[in-house]
Design a protein around this motif. Structure first.
Motif, PDB file in Angstrom:
ATOM      1  N   LEU A  17      -1.756  49.539 -23.156  1.00  0.00           N
ATOM      2  CA  LEU A  17      -1.867  50.642 -24.119  1.00  0.00           C
ATOM      3  C   LEU A  17      -1.977  51.980 -23.386  1.00  0.00           C
ATOM      4  CD1 LEU A  17      -4.270  48.887 -26.627  1.00  0.00           C
ATOM      5  CD2 LEU A  17      -1.926  49.640 -27.126  1.00  0.00           C
ATOM      6  N   ALA A  18      -2.702  51.968 -22.261  1.00  0.00           N
ATOM      7  CA  ALA A  18      -2.802  53.189 -21.454  1.00  0.00           C
ATOM      8  C   ALA A  18      -1.424  53.609 -20.954  1.00  0.00           C
ATOM      9  CB  ALA A  18      -3.749  52.964 -20.276  1.00  0.00           C
ATOM     10  N   ALA A  19      -0.650  52.633 -20.481  1.00  0.00           N
ATOM     11  CA  ALA A  19       0.703  52.930 -19.988  1.00  0.00           C
ATOM     12  C   ALA A  19       1.571  53.490 -21.103  1.00  0.00           C
ATOM     13  CB  ALA A  19       1.338  51.668 -19.409  1.00  0.00           C
ATOM     14  N   LEU A  20       1.377  52.976 -22.291  1.00  0.00           N
ATOM     15  CA  LEU A  20       2.133  53.442 -23.454  1.00  0.00           C
ATOM     16  C   LEU A  20       1.777  54.900 -23.767  1.00  0.00           C
ATOM     17  CD1 LEU A  20       4.138  51.970 -25.278  1.00  0.00           C
ATOM     18  CD2 LEU A  20       2.238  51.380 -26.789  1.00  0.00           C
ATOM     19  N   ALA A  21       0.499  55.210 -23.672  1.00  0.00           N
ATOM     20  CA  ALA A  21       0.057  56.585 -23.950  1.00  0.00           C
ATOM     21  C   ALA A  21       0.622  57.562 -22.935  1.00  0.00           C
ATOM     22  CB  ALA A  21      -1.472  56.649 -23.940  1.00  0.00           C
ATOM     23  N   VAL A  22       0.718  57.130 -21.677  1.00  0.00           N
ATOM     24  CA  VAL A  22       1.239  58.010 -20.626  1.00  0.00           C
ATOM     25  C   VAL A  22       2.742  58.188 -20.782  1.00  0.00           C
ATOM     26  CG1 VAL A  22       1.599  58.258 -18.136  1.00  0.00           C
ATOM     27  CG2 VAL A  22      -0.576  57.393 -18.990  1.00  0.00           C
ATOM     28  N   SER A  23       3.431  57.101 -21.081  1.00  0.00           N
ATOM     29  CA  SER A  23       4.902  57.161 -21.113  1.00  0.00           C
ATOM     30  C   SER A  23       5.429  57.862 -22.352  1.00  0.00           C
ATOM     31  CB  SER A  23       5.474  55.743 -21.067  1.00  0.00           C
ATOM     32  OG  SER A  23       5.217  55.079 -22.299  1.00  0.00           O
ATOM     33  N   GLY A  24       4.662  57.818 -23.421  1.00  0.00           N
ATOM     34  CA  GLY A  24       5.135  58.406 -24.666  1.00  0.00           C
ATOM     35  C   GLY A  24       6.218  57.571 -25.342  1.00  0.00           C
ATOM     36  N   GLU A  25       6.412  56.344 -24.873  1.00  0.00           N
ATOM     37  CA  GLU A  25       7.439  55.481 -25.464  1.00  0.00           C
ATOM     38  C   GLU A  25       7.027  55.037 -26.875  1.00  0.00           C
ATOM     39  OE1 GLU A  25       7.925  52.255 -22.783  1.00  0.00           O
ATOM     40  OE2 GLU A  25       8.757  53.504 -21.182  1.00  0.00           O
TER      41      GLU A  25
END
Lengths: 131, 191
Positions: A12-20
């Motif tokens: 979820l953190a990676a998703l927040a950073v990527s904006g995907e």
């Protein structure tokens, strides 16, 4: 609702950073949606203070050295008649030896040290900033 | 950006210690104060007060001059951040009064909410510094110095995949430290 595994916090953190785009599970899962919203809030706060122009940082750092050099010179001028004579004869050389750029404004301001005991360095402080 | 010079690092040094060291003539302590707080000061000037362009730089200069002149008098009587905030707000107000040629002008930030958000952002930066390496340097480079994850990887000599995983892991740690509440729009029951 179809049961699927929750996303791991790191995902979820990676998703927040990527904006995907969110995976389908997140849209249907309140827990994951909340957690993702919290991560997005953290990222927003992390990026809320952008770095100012580098030259501004450099100038602010250099100011300390210039100002200390200037304050030390003014102190010595007050105590040392020979240095005052040197300043009258060759202000550029005295300023260079003190680690200061001999700008016309600085030379003019320092010439006042013989007339005033006041806060010369503070009055010319801003001029030191970009000099 | 990680602030290491030789064997020295200032990341764990408190504000009060930095002030004491700067007053004692330690140029690197002053540099650390500038690194630590310039983004906040500049954001207050430009965003909370809406002062832009060269005027923002002029006010920033004024803050630095006041900071240097005031360090001796500050002497830890209040939290450094509170004092710096007061100095910055005062410099902004003075600039706007000078611009308007009205010394009695009541000047307030464009948005109190904006000011509060900047304070919170500063808390987050402090929390990042508290994470310790390697989270601290990774998050600093990616979010504060605005490097891509590939650039961070190159800078730290680490594989890009490792950096991506580290950013996620460190954000998870940071979230738990900060105990962030989701924005109102994402609150429970909003489905």
């Amino acid at each position: 609702m179809k049961e699927t595994a929750h996303l791991a916090s790191d995902d979820l953190a990676a998703l927040a950073v990527s904006g995907e785009d969110e995976p389908a599970h997140v849209a249907d899962c309140e827990q994951c949606r909340m957690e993702l919203a919290e991560f997005r809030e953290v990222v927003a706060r992390l990026t809320a203070l952008p770095q100012p122009p580098a030259r501004l940082l450099d100038a602010a750092k250099a100011y300390y050295r210039k100002r200390r050099n200037l304050d030390a010179l003014i102190e010595r001028l007050a105590e040392d008649p020979a240095l005052r004579a040197d300043l009258r004869a060759d202000p550029r050389a005295v300023l260079r030896r003190a680690g200061l750029d001999p700008t016309p404004e600085l030379i003019e301001a320092l010439s006042e040290t013989e007339r005033e005991s006041g806060l010369v360095s503070e009055r010319i402080a801003a001029k030191l900033f970009w000099g | 950006m990680p602030r290491r010079r030789g064997n020295d690092t200032f990341e764990d040094v408190t504000d009060d210690e930095l002030v004491a060291r700067a007053l004692a003539g330690d140029e690197r302590a002053w540099d650390e104060i500038i690194d630590r707080y310039t983004p906040y000061v500049f954001a207050v000037v430009s965003r909370a007060f809406g002062i832009g362009g060269l005027a923002a730089e002029e006010v920033f200069q004024d803050v630095c001059v006041r900071l240097f002149d005031g360090l001796g008098g500050f002497a830890g009587r209040a939290p450094f951040r509170s004092w710096l905030r007061a100095v910055t707000l005062s410099a902004c107000r003075d600039y706007l009064r000078r611009s308007a040629r009205r010394v009695d002008l009541e000047v307030e930030p464009v948005s109190a909410d904006e000011l509060a958000e900047l304070e919170t952002a500063l808390d987050v930066r402090a929390a990042v510094f508290g994470l310790g390496p390697p989270c601290r340097e990774t998050l600093e480079l990616h979010f504060f110095a605005d490097l891509t994850q590939a650039e961070v990887a190159k800078r730290l000599g680490t594989p890009p995949g490792t950096i991506a995983a580290r950013v996620s892991r460190c954000l998870t740690r940071l979230r738990s430290v900060l105990q962030v509440q989701p924005p109102a729009g994402a609150s429970r029951g909003s489905r």
